[in-house]
Design a protein around this motif. Structure first.
Motif, PDB file in Angstrom:
ATOM      1  N   LEU A   1       0.796  -1.089   0.176  1.00 33.99           N
ATOM      2  CA  LEU A   1      -0.003  -0.082   0.082  1.00 33.99           C
ATOM      3  C   LEU A   1       0.844   1.390  -0.152  1.00 33.99           C
ATOM      4  CD1 LEU A   1      -2.951   1.283   0.247  1.00 33.99           C
ATOM      5  CD2 LEU A   1      -2.569   1.261   2.584  1.00 33.99           C
ATOM      6  N   VAL A   2       1.896   1.400   0.962  1.00 31.95           N
ATOM      7  CA  VAL A   2       2.817   2.521   0.804  1.00 31.95           C
ATOM      8  C   VAL A   2       3.531   2.847  -0.246  1.00 31.95           C
ATOM      9  CG1 VAL A   2       4.802   3.463   2.353  1.00 31.95           C
ATOM     10  CG2 VAL A   2       2.724   2.187   3.419  1.00 31.95           C
ATOM     11  N   TYR A   3       4.158   1.634  -0.624  1.00 32.54           N
ATOM     12  CA  TYR A   3       4.980   1.823  -2.042  1.00 32.54           C
ATOM     13  C   TYR A   3       4.446   1.584  -3.317  1.00 32.54           C
ATOM     14  CZ  TYR A   3       8.686   2.059   1.204  1.00 32.54           C
ATOM     15  OH  TYR A   3       9.523   2.588   2.254  1.00 32.54           O
ATOM     16  N   ARG A   4       2.991   1.625  -3.292  1.00 31.97           N
ATOM     17  CA  ARG A   4       2.237   1.322  -4.457  1.00 31.97           C
ATOM     18  C   ARG A   4       2.520   2.201  -5.490  1.00 31.97           C
ATOM     19  NH1 ARG A   4      -4.172   2.391  -3.918  1.00 31.97           N
ATOM     20  NH2 ARG A   4      -3.817   3.979  -4.987  1.00 31.97           N
ATOM     21  N   GLN A   5       2.818   1.600  -6.576  1.00 28.32           N
ATOM     22  CA  GLN A   5       3.316   2.348  -7.915  1.00 28.32           C
ATOM     23  C   GLN A   5       2.163   2.634  -8.982  1.00 28.32           C
ATOM     24  OE1 GLN A   5       6.479  -0.120  -9.539  1.00 28.32           O
ATOM     25  NE2 GLN A   5       7.713   0.056  -7.579  1.00 28.32           N
ATOM     26  N   LYS A   6       2.226   3.691  -9.451  1.00 23.88           N
ATOM     27  CA  LYS A   6       1.145   4.092 -10.669  1.00 23.88           C
ATOM     28  C   LYS A   6       2.249   4.446 -11.842  1.00 23.88           C
ATOM     29  CE  LYS A   6      -2.561   5.325  -7.864  1.00 23.88           C
ATOM     30  NZ  LYS A   6      -4.059   5.605  -8.479  1.00 23.88           N
ATOM     31  N   LEU A   7       1.633   4.199 -13.106  1.00 24.44           N
ATOM     32  CA  LEU A   7       2.205   4.660 -14.118  1.00 24.44           C
ATOM     33  C   LEU A   7       2.039   6.092 -14.243  1.00 24.44           C
ATOM     34  CD1 LEU A   7       0.824   2.058 -16.672  1.00 24.44           C
ATOM     35  CD2 LEU A   7       3.355   2.170 -15.777  1.00 24.44           C
ATOM     36  N   PRO A   8       3.255   6.650 -14.664  1.00 17.54           N
ATOM     37  CA  PRO A   8       3.226   8.257 -14.821  1.00 17.54           C
ATOM     38  C   PRO A   8       2.460   8.127 -16.232  1.00 17.54           C
ATOM     39  CG  PRO A   8       5.365   7.242 -15.287  1.00 17.54           C
ATOM     40  CD  PRO A   8       4.423   6.184 -14.814  1.00 17.54           C
ATOM     41  N   SER A   9       1.479   9.472 -16.404  1.00 14.80           N
ATOM     42  CA  SER A   9       0.900   9.402 -17.455  1.00 14.80           C
ATOM     43  C   SER A   9       1.343  10.799 -18.241  1.00 14.80           C
ATOM     44  CB  SER A   9      -0.557  10.069 -16.956  1.00 14.80           C
ATOM     45  OG  SER A   9      -1.200  10.229 -18.241  1.00 14.80           O
ATOM     46  N   GLU A  10       1.639  10.619 -19.821  1.00 15.03           N
ATOM     47  CA  GLU A  10       2.051  11.377 -20.678  1.00 15.03           C
ATOM     48  C   GLU A  10       1.231  11.567 -21.573  1.00 15.03           C
ATOM     49  OE1 GLU A  10       6.068  10.732 -21.658  1.00 15.03           O
ATOM     50  OE2 GLU A  10       6.748  10.246 -19.546  1.00 15.03           O
ATOM     51  N   GLU A  11       1.302  12.775 -22.614  1.00 13.70           N
ATOM     52  CA  GLU A  11       0.570  13.073 -23.692  1.00 13.70           C
ATOM     53  C   GLU A  11       1.118  11.864 -24.624  1.00 13.70           C
ATOM     54  OE1 GLU A  11      -2.672  14.575 -25.487  1.00 13.70           O
ATOM     55  OE2 GLU A  11      -1.973  14.881 -23.380  1.00 13.70           O
ATOM     56  N   PRO A  12      -0.079  11.207 -25.237  1.00 19.41           N
ATOM     57  CA  PRO A  12       0.302  10.203 -26.529  1.00 19.41           C
ATOM     58  C   PRO A  12       0.984  10.926 -27.566  1.00 19.41           C
ATOM     59  CG  PRO A  12      -1.669   9.928 -25.684  1.00 19.41           C
ATOM     60  CD  PRO A  12      -1.494  11.220 -24.936  1.00 19.41           C
ATOM     61  N   ASN A  13       1.885  10.275 -28.423  1.00 19.12           N
ATOM     62  CA  ASN A  13       2.302  10.745 -29.558  1.00 19.12           C
ATOM     63  C   ASN A  13       1.698   9.999 -30.854  1.00 19.12           C
ATOM     64  OD1 ASN A  13       3.795  11.090 -32.065  1.00 19.12           O
ATOM     65  ND2 ASN A  13       5.745  11.389 -31.112  1.00 19.12           N
ATOM     66  N   GLU A  14       0.856  10.149 -31.559  1.00 17.90           N
ATOM     67  CA  GLU A  14       0.410   9.274 -32.444  1.00 17.90           C
ATOM     68  C   GLU A  14       1.051   8.860 -33.535  1.00 17.90           C
ATOM     69  OE1 GLU A  14      -3.600  10.596 -33.711  1.00 17.90           O
ATOM     70  OE2 GLU A  14      -4.150  11.460 -31.885  1.00 17.90           O
ATOM     71  N   ASN A  15       2.133   9.238 -33.637  1.00 23.86           N
ATOM     72  CA  ASN A  15       3.053   8.939 -34.723  1.00 23.86           C
ATOM     73  C   ASN A  15       4.206   7.787 -34.407  1.00 23.86           C
ATOM     74  OD1 ASN A  15       2.751  11.152 -36.411  1.00 23.86           O
ATOM     75  ND2 ASN A  15       4.126  12.406 -35.262  1.00 23.86           N
ATOM     76  N   ILE A  16       4.059   7.321 -32.947  1.00 27.06           N
ATOM     77  CA  ILE A  16       4.726   6.033 -32.568  1.00 27.06           C
ATOM     78  C   ILE A  16       3.870   5.014 -32.419  1.00 27.06           C
ATOM     79  CG2 ILE A  16       5.857   5.072 -30.654  1.00 27.06           C
ATOM     80  CD1 ILE A  16       6.941   8.150 -29.779  1.00 27.06           C
ATOM     81  N   LYS A  17       4.073   3.968 -33.451  1.00 26.75           N
ATOM     82  CA  LYS A  17       3.330   2.794 -33.521  1.00 26.75           C
ATOM     83  C   LYS A  17       4.235   1.511 -33.137  1.00 26.75           C
ATOM     84  CE  LYS A  17      -0.658   4.475 -35.815  1.00 26.75           C
ATOM     85  NZ  LYS A  17      -1.589   5.052 -34.741  1.00 26.75           N
ATOM     86  N   ASP A  18       4.308   1.073 -31.964  1.00 30.62           N
ATOM     87  CA  ASP A  18       5.273   0.045 -31.748  1.00 30.62           C
ATOM     88  C   ASP A  18       4.859  -1.096 -30.719  1.00 30.62           C
ATOM     89  OD1 ASP A  18       4.882   1.671 -29.455  1.00 30.62           O
ATOM     90  OD2 ASP A  18       7.156   1.869 -29.237  1.00 30.62           O
ATOM     91  N   VAL A  19       3.412  -1.144 -30.732  1.00 35.89           N
ATOM     92  CA  VAL A  19       2.948  -2.274 -29.567  1.00 35.89           C
ATOM     93  C   VAL A  19       2.034  -3.201 -30.178  1.00 35.89           C
ATOM     94  CG1 VAL A  19       1.297  -2.703 -27.759  1.00 35.89           C
ATOM     95  CG2 VAL A  19       2.792  -0.524 -27.629  1.00 35.89           C
ATOM     96  N   SER A  20       2.461  -4.175 -30.113  1.00 32.69           N
ATOM     97  CA  SER A  20       1.625  -5.496 -30.882  1.00 32.69           C
ATOM     98  C   SER A  20       0.602  -6.062 -29.686  1.00 32.69           C
ATOM     99  CB  SER A  20       2.510  -6.715 -31.328  1.00 32.69           C
ATOM    100  OG  SER A  20       3.233  -6.440 -32.498  1.00 32.69           O
TER     101      SER A  20
END
Length: 187
Positions: free
Chosen positions: A23-42
């Motif tokens: 609970l104390v060290y719970r990690q959350k993903l940092p949020s950033e503005e997406p770049n629509e030109n980067i397509k690298d995930v299958s």
């Protein structure tokens, strides 16, 4: 008998300490503005008789135009309309592909084999394995991909919110979460 009581108390103390640390060290993903030109995930989805789940997931994924290079669905001998539903989505979105079922080799389990076949067919830099019964929203794929690259991670696991429909799911999924949160240090 007193010895068993001490072991039980020790295990309970460990679980409480581990839960507190998680609970104390719970990690959350940092949020950033997406770049629509980067397509690298299958996005890789093993599916067997998922006609009730695959449509909402594919609709969610269609809305995401950043990061997703391809969406591969492995239809593992479905006897329902899973395959036909995916084929309908293929006509709407060129990123979606259906991987044909291969016979299960000796020593393999169905889902492991399906995931292996998906990975063999994927071309993205990053692989995101999703079960058909999850939903995706917001920038979670972008945030996970960005975080993985920044930290040079080989593996990143995210615990999704799961929609529990059946009685068996309502019984087993909370038990899995209890085990993960009380016995595994997630720091």
């Amino acid at each position: 008998m007193l010895f068993l009581a001490y072991i039980s108390i020790l295990l309970l103390a460990f679980q409480l300490l581990n839960s507190f640390l998680n609970l104390v060290y719970r990690q959350k993903l940092p949020s950033e503005e997406p770049n629509e030109n980067i397509k690298d995930v299958s996005v890789l989805i093993p599916a067997r008789n998922e006609e009730g789940n695959i449509k909402p997931l594919l609709e969610d994924l269609q809305k995401i135009q950043h990061n997703i290079l391809e969406i591969l669905v492995y239809d593992d001998h479905s006897t329902d309309y899973t395959r036909q539903l995916v084929e309908g989505f293929i006509k709407q979105d060129k990123r979606i592909r259906l991987i044909d079922t291969k016979d299960l080799p000796v020593g393999w389990l169905g889902k492991n084999h399906a995931c292996h076949q998906l990975a063999k067919n994927a071309v993205g830099q990053l692989y995101l394995f999703l079960d058909a019964d999850v939903r995706i929203s917001g920038n979670i794929i972008h945030d996970a991909a960005t975080y993985s690259k920044q930290k040079n991670l080989a593996l990143l696991t995210i615990f999704p919110f799961q929609i529990l429909k059946t009685l068996i799911e309502k019984i087993t999924v909370p038990v899995m979460n209890y085990i993960l949160l009380t016995l595994l240090p997630l720091i």
